[in-house]
Structure formats: C-alpha cells, structure tokens
Design a protein around this motif. Structure first.
Motif, PDB file in Angstrom:
ATOM      1  N   LYS A   1       0.836  -1.201   0.000  1.00 41.14           N
ATOM      2  CA  LYS A   1       0.000   0.000   0.000  1.00 41.14           C
ATOM      3  C   LYS A   1       0.868   1.247   0.000  1.00 41.14           C
ATOM      4  O   LYS A   1       1.713   1.415   0.898  1.00 41.14           O
ATOM      5  N   LYS A   2       0.714   2.071  -1.002  1.00 44.23           N
ATOM      6  CA  LYS A   2       1.523   3.279  -1.104  1.00 44.23           C
ATOM      7  C   LYS A   2       0.973   4.357  -0.175  1.00 44.23           C
ATOM      8  O   LYS A   2      -0.218   4.681  -0.224  1.00 44.23           O
ATOM      9  N   VAL A   3       1.872   4.875   0.678  1.00 41.03           N
ATOM     10  CA  VAL A   3       1.458   5.914   1.629  1.00 41.03           C
ATOM     11  C   VAL A   3       1.399   7.251   0.905  1.00 41.03           C
ATOM     12  O   VAL A   3       2.330   7.608   0.172  1.00 41.03           O
TER      13      VAL A   3
ATOM     14  N   LYS B   1       1.348  13.421   1.564  1.00 43.19           N
ATOM     15  CA  LYS B   1       1.082  14.281   2.725  1.00 43.19           C
ATOM     16  C   LYS B   1       1.378  13.552   4.029  1.00 43.19           C
ATOM     17  O   LYS B   1       1.950  14.109   4.967  1.00 43.19           O
ATOM     18  N   LYS B   2       0.975  12.272   4.074  1.00 45.25           N
ATOM     19  CA  LYS B   2       1.206  11.493   5.295  1.00 45.25           C
ATOM     20  C   LYS B   2       2.691  11.257   5.519  1.00 45.25           C
ATOM     21  O   LYS B   2       3.183  11.284   6.645  1.00 45.25           O
ATOM     22  N   ARG B   3       3.395  11.001   4.393  1.00 50.03           N
ATOM     23  CA  ARG B   3       4.847  10.777   4.526  1.00 50.03           C
ATOM     24  C   ARG B   3       5.557  12.050   4.978  1.00 50.03           C
ATOM     25  O   ARG B   3       6.459  12.018   5.798  1.00 50.03           O
ATOM     26  N   LEU B   4       5.141  13.205   4.422  1.00 47.13           N
ATOM     27  CA  LEU B   4       5.746  14.476   4.833  1.00 47.13           C
ATOM     28  C   LEU B   4       5.507  14.741   6.313  1.00 47.13           C
ATOM     29  O   LEU B   4       6.401  15.207   7.025  1.00 47.13           O
ATOM     30  N   TYR B   5       4.281  14.431   6.757  1.00 43.39           N
ATOM     31  CA  TYR B   5       3.963  14.661   8.173  1.00 43.39           C
ATOM     32  C   TYR B   5       4.725  13.689   9.071  1.00 43.39           C
ATOM     33  O   TYR B   5       5.246  14.066  10.127  1.00 43.39           O
TER      34      TYR B   5
END
Length: 311
Positions: free
Chosen positions: A14-16, A19-23
């Motif tokens: 599942k690719k995150v 925005k979630k990765r930056l946060y």
C-alpha cells in the motif's frame, strides 16, 4: 521456500500518500532545511556565474559577448596545460599515497595491544588534521629554513650543505607530498579502523592455530575483509581529485611555479590578480567538466567491481 517467496511477493504494498509521509518525517525535513540552504547558497547559486566564461567581463564598463573565445585562448595557453598536468600528477600521487598510508596505519593501529595506548596514538595522529594549512605551512617553512631550520642543521652536522627545500623544484614536490601525509594520514584512518572492528575475530584465531604469521593474517584476512571500504573511499576521493588549492596556495612560490602551479592557483591568478574573469571562469568550468567525467567514471568502476554505484 519458493512458494513462500511467491506468496510474499504477491502481497500488494500500500503506497502511503505524500502528505502522510511528509507529516510522518517532518522532523527529518526540518533538520534537512539548513543543509539544503547551505548547498543552495554556496554550491548552486554561484553556478549562475558560469555565463561569464562567454563574455569579456569586467567589473566596470561594457561586457562584450565573445562566445568561445575565452576557451580557445585557454586551450592554446601553455601555462594552463602546465597547471592541468601538475593538478593531475599531484592529485593522483597524493591520492595513491593517501590510500597506502591510511590503510597501513589503520592496520598497525588495529594491531596495537592496549586500549589506552591505542586511543592515545589515534588522538595524537588526528591532531594535525585540525591545523589550518596556513599554520602547517608556517611550521614546515620554519623547520626547512636554510638558515635556522632543524633539518638543515642536521644536514650540516653531518657535513652536508644546507638545502632551500621550498624553492628547489626537485625537492618541492617531495616536501609537498610528505606534508600532506603528515597532516591527513591520521584522519584518513578513521573509516578503515571502523571497518576493521567488523572483521570476524574467529578467523584470526583459526589462522593463528593453523600457524599463519602476522603478515599472512593481514594479507589473507584483514585486507580482503575491508576491500569494499577501500574501494568506496578510493572512488569517493577520485571524484574530488581536482579540488586542490589551499595546500598548494600556502606552499608554492614563483621559483617552483613550473611544478606547483595547479588549476586552482591558475584560476586565482587569472581572476583575482589579472582580473581576467572570463578566462578564469572558463578554466573553472573546464575543471568542473573534468571532475564530472571523473565522477561518472568512478560510478561505473564501482558498479563493475561492487555491482552497485555510489550515485
């Protein structure tokens, strides 16, 4: 086993979302900002000045577009090619000596018995690296002085004539390489000592039981165990082999210009002293292109030898 591998690879990942990765990694990005700004200000923004190499540029007055004239003048200059040859010779010899001395000293330090003495020896050997080249040049100029230098006093005590090392073409290159090794060899051992700590000690014990001598253990266990580290350090240093200026600048003089002038000092003389900014920028751009070629070659060598590149 093959079935398990197939089953695992069949599970969709599942690719995150970005925005979630930056946060998630926000603190790492915050820590990266100063490094990013540093590279932008001192490495990338100055690259805009490359266009000066195509102009007859002056600080005041009209700046005329001359196309490739600066490069033509540069490549027809014997002084530039002399600087280029000296750069390659001094840099490559220095690089090879650096690898030999650093690896050799790391092996010797790793073989020392007694942690306290080992730490003391490492600390003493690291100190010269932290001295500025101006201080180093002053120290060795004093030691090698033909009037009061310690070295010449010893030579005279044995009946010899004093030598003016720093203005003698035959001696300058040797002295330059020796000073470089004195200053940087200790610091260069850090990576190799770290690599040596990862060598399996059971191999040494087995080799001792089989009757292997110390030299044989170094040749057949130590060096093969750190050969990847040696290769990576060599390739990384090869990429910046032309960036030699400061040690030359503080040690050279007009008497030894034929053997000590390098591209860095040539660019300095053309740009700062002669105020020929077009030629100076053209020489700097040529050096950057050659460096880029060396980096690409280094990456290809690394891929062939290790199976993976460094870029």
């Amino acid at each position: 086993m093959a079935r398990k591998t197939t089953a695992i690879s069949a599970i969709p990942t599942k690719k995150v979302p970005l925005k979630k990765r930056l946060y998630k990694y926000r603190y790492f990005y915050v820590m990266f900002i100063p490094v990013f700004l540093l590279f932008m200000i001192f490495n990338y923004i100055p690259m805009i000045g490359i266009f000066i190499s195509f102009f007859d540029w002056g600080l005041f007055g009209a700046n005329e577009f001359v196309g490739l004239d600066n490069f033509k003048a540069l490549f027809s200059s014997n002084l530039f090619w002399r600087a280029f040859r000296n750069t390659l010779f001094l840099s490559f010899v220095n690089l090879i000596l650096s690898m030999i001395f650093s690896v050799g000293l790391a092996v010797i330090l790793d073989d020392l018995i007694g942690k306290k003495f080992k730490k003391f020896a490492q600390t003493v050997l690291y100190i010269p690296h932290f001295l500025s080249w101006v201080v180093v040049a002053s120290i060795f100029t004093m030691f090698l002085s033909p009037q009061d230098g310690v070295i010449n006093k010893v030579i005279e005590a044995f009946g010899g004539d004093s030598i003016y090392f720093m203005v003698d073409k035959n001696w300058w290159t040797v002295i330059f390489l020796l000073i470089n090794r004195w200053k940087e060899t200790g610091w260069g051992t850090i990576i190799f000592i770290a690599a040596l700590t990862g060598v399996d000690q059971e191999m040494y014990e087995a080799a001792k039981i089989d009757g292997a001598t110390r030299i044989q253990r170094i040749l057949y266990i130590t060096l093969p165990s750190i050969q990847n580290t040696i290769l990576v350090v060599f390739v990384l240093n090869l990429a910046k082999v032309l960036n030699i200026f400061e040690p030359i600048f503080v040690l050279y003089n007009s008497s030894v210009l034929s053997v000590s002038d390098v591209i860095g000092t040539y660019v300095y003389r053309m740009g700062i002293i002669n105020q020929d900014y077009g030629m100076s920028t053209a020489a700097g751009l040529f050096k950057s292109v050659v460096s880029l070629v060396l980096v690409s070659m280094s990456n290809r060598i690394s891929k062939k030898v290790k199976g993976e590149g460094i870029i």
